[in-house]
Design a protein around this motif. Structure first.
Motif, PDB file in Angstrom:
ATOM      1  N   SER A  34      10.120  26.087  20.391  1.00  0.00           N
ATOM      2  CA  SER A  34      11.202  27.074  20.415  1.00  0.00           C
ATOM      3  C   SER A  34      12.501  26.461  19.894  1.00  0.00           C
ATOM      4  O   SER A  34      12.993  25.488  20.476  1.00  0.00           O
ATOM      5  N   PRO A  35      13.078  26.998  18.814  1.00  0.00           N
ATOM      6  CA  PRO A  35      14.317  26.437  18.259  1.00  0.00           C
ATOM      7  C   PRO A  35      15.487  26.459  19.240  1.00  0.00           C
ATOM      8  O   PRO A  35      16.408  25.647  19.119  1.00  0.00           O
ATOM      9  N   ALA A  36      15.464  27.389  20.207  1.00  0.00           N
ATOM     10  CA  ALA A  36      16.580  27.511  21.148  1.00  0.00           C
ATOM     11  C   ALA A  36      16.503  26.502  22.278  1.00  0.00           C
ATOM     12  O   ALA A  36      17.446  26.379  23.060  1.00  0.00           O
ATOM     13  N   LEU A  37      15.380  25.775  22.378  1.00  0.00           N
ATOM     14  CA  LEU A  37      15.168  24.859  23.488  1.00  0.00           C
ATOM     15  C   LEU A  37      15.044  23.439  22.976  1.00  0.00           C
ATOM     16  O   LEU A  37      14.609  23.194  21.849  1.00  0.00           O
ATOM     17  N   GLY A  38      15.428  22.485  23.823  1.00  0.00           N
ATOM     18  CA  GLY A  38      15.266  21.075  23.525  1.00  0.00           C
ATOM     19  C   GLY A  38      14.544  20.384  24.659  1.00  0.00           C
ATOM     20  O   GLY A  38      14.892  20.583  25.831  1.00  0.00           O
ATOM     21  N   PHE A  39      13.538  19.590  24.345  1.00  0.00           N
ATOM     22  CA  PHE A  39      12.754  18.928  25.380  1.00  0.00           C
ATOM     23  C   PHE A  39      13.482  17.677  25.866  1.00  0.00           C
ATOM     24  O   PHE A  39      13.839  16.797  25.086  1.00  0.00           O
ATOM     25  N   ALA A  40      13.711  17.593  27.200  1.00  0.00           N
ATOM     26  CA  ALA A  40      14.462  16.471  27.775  1.00  0.00           C
ATOM     27  C   ALA A  40      13.550  15.406  28.369  1.00  0.00           C
ATOM     28  O   ALA A  40      13.944  14.232  28.465  1.00  0.00           O
ATOM     29  N   GLY A  41      12.346  15.777  28.804  1.00  0.00           N
ATOM     30  CA  GLY A  41      11.445  14.805  29.411  1.00  0.00           C
ATOM     31  C   GLY A  41      10.521  15.483  30.394  1.00  0.00           C
ATOM     32  O   GLY A  41      10.687  16.661  30.733  1.00  0.00           O
ATOM     33  N   SER A  42       9.520  14.734  30.884  1.00  0.00           N
ATOM     34  CA  SER A  42       8.580  15.285  31.848  1.00  0.00           C
ATOM     35  C   SER A  42       8.078  14.178  32.751  1.00  0.00           C
ATOM     36  O   SER A  42       8.184  12.988  32.430  1.00  0.00           O
ATOM     37  N   ALA A  43       7.529  14.585  33.902  1.00  0.00           N
ATOM     38  CA  ALA A  43       6.981  13.624  34.858  1.00  0.00           C
ATOM     39  C   ALA A  43       6.087  14.369  35.827  1.00  0.00           C
ATOM     40  O   ALA A  43       6.079  15.607  35.884  1.00  0.00           O
ATOM     41  N   ALA A  44       5.350  13.597  36.637  1.00  0.00           N
ATOM     42  CA  ALA A  44       4.438  14.184  37.606  1.00  0.00           C
ATOM     43  C   ALA A  44       5.164  14.703  38.840  1.00  0.00           C
ATOM     44  O   ALA A  44       4.644  15.572  39.543  1.00  0.00           O
ATOM     45  N   ASP A  45       6.344  14.159  39.155  1.00  0.00           N
ATOM     46  CA  ASP A  45       7.106  14.654  40.299  1.00  0.00           C
ATOM     47  C   ASP A  45       8.596  14.506  40.015  1.00  0.00           C
ATOM     48  O   ASP A  45       9.017  13.915  39.013  1.00  0.00           O
ATOM     49  N   ALA A  46       9.402  15.062  40.933  1.00  0.00           N
ATOM     50  CA  ALA A  46      10.843  15.124  40.716  1.00  0.00           C
ATOM     51  C   ALA A  46      11.493  13.745  40.679  1.00  0.00           C
ATOM     52  O   ALA A  46      12.393  13.488  39.876  1.00  0.00           O
ATOM     53  N   GLU A  47      11.054  12.851  41.577  1.00  0.00           N
ATOM     54  CA  GLU A  47      11.667  11.526  41.630  1.00  0.00           C
ATOM     55  C   GLU A  47      11.424  10.762  40.334  1.00  0.00           C
ATOM     56  O   GLU A  47      12.329  10.125  39.792  1.00  0.00           O
ATOM     57  N   MET A  48      10.200  10.830  39.821  1.00  0.00           N
ATOM     58  CA  MET A  48       9.882  10.152  38.569  1.00  0.00           C
ATOM     59  C   MET A  48      10.667  10.744  37.403  1.00  0.00           C
ATOM     60  O   MET A  48      11.130  10.013  36.513  1.00  0.00           O
ATOM     61  N   LEU A  49      10.853  12.060  37.411  1.00  0.00           N
ATOM     62  CA  LEU A  49      11.620  12.686  36.342  1.00  0.00           C
ATOM     63  C   LEU A  49      13.075  12.235  36.385  1.00  0.00           C
ATOM     64  O   LEU A  49      13.664  11.884  35.365  1.00  0.00           O
ATOM     65  N   ALA A  50      13.669  12.254  37.596  1.00  0.00           N
ATOM     66  CA  ALA A  50      15.065  11.842  37.722  1.00  0.00           C
ATOM     67  C   ALA A  50      15.247  10.397  37.273  1.00  0.00           C
ATOM     68  O   ALA A  50      16.223  10.058  36.583  1.00  0.00           O
TER      69      ALA A  50
END
Length: 222
Positions: A34-50
């Motif tokens: 989607s041109p309107a969106l930018g991917f920032a990152g991913s993880a299995a849980d919230a702590e790992m993402l942060a």
């Protein structure tokens, strides 16, 4: 182009939380397409993402909720920053816990088998400060938290946001959805979400009634 328009044109930064690597990859591909969106990152849980984002807070977090989930998710970001809006993908929209997660924050709740277009539309909606709810959750929310229209007659209305007032003013000028979207530099789907929010806050059944109620309560001058 004004600075405000340039800021609006910036892609919505989207992060993904999902236990399944396959689901994470699928949602990442959806965001990146989607041109309107930018991917920032991913993880299995919230702590790992942060931890992975190293203090950076995305605009929206899409969270795939496992079938045994029974609690509202925690995003684990530094609340010194504005918290991200949430898009929750859940199996059972009959559960009551999503209602407890709603107050205050922009949020979308979708079934886990939602179509890609529905997920993208919901990300754009929550990034604009709106909530997107399945009909059954919305009905329970209205039944449990809102008095009848007769009971609220004469009571203060929920205030419209500045963007909702802009949209309502354009309605009063006779503009259609496409023209409103063009003038505000937003998508047609976002216009629809704003209209739904305006109708809900004013208790209006259609565009004409929304304009009349907006004038009556001083939101717009014509």
């Amino acid at each position: 182009m004004s600075g405000g328009q340039k800021a609006h044109m910036a892609p919505v930064r989207v992060a993904v939380i999902a236990e399944s690597p396959h689901v994470r990859a699928s949602l990442q591909a959806l965001v990146e397409a989607s041109p309107a969106l930018g991917f920032a990152g991913s993880a299995a849980d919230a702590e790992m993402l942060a931890d992975g984002l190293a203090g950076s807070v995305p605009d929206v977090v899409v969270i795939d909720m496992e079938p045994d989930a029974s609690d509202a998710p925690k995003t684990a970001f530094d609340l010194a920053h504005s918290p991200p809006a949430l898009v929750l993908l859940i199996d059972d929209t009959d559960s009551d816990w999503p209602l407890d997660a709603l107050p205050g924050d922009a949020m979308a709740i979708l079934p886990r088998n939602a179509m890609p277009g529905e997920i993208v539309m919901s990300i754009e909606a929550v990034a604009a400060g709106l909530c997107v709810l399945p009909p059954d959750i919305l009905a329970r929310l209205q039944a449990g938290r809102k008095p009848s229209r007769q009971a609220v007659s004469g009571a203060p209305l929920e205030a419209l946001t500045s963007r909702e007032i802009e949209v309502l003013t354009m309605l009063a000028d006779g503009l259609g959805n496409k023209e409103i979207a063009r003038q505000l530099d937003i998508s047609g789907n976002t216009v629809k979400f704003h209209l739904a929010s305006i109708f809900g806050k004013l208790g209006a059944a259609n565009r004409t009634e929304a304009v009349m109620l907006g004038m009556r309560h001083g939101f717009i001058m014509v």
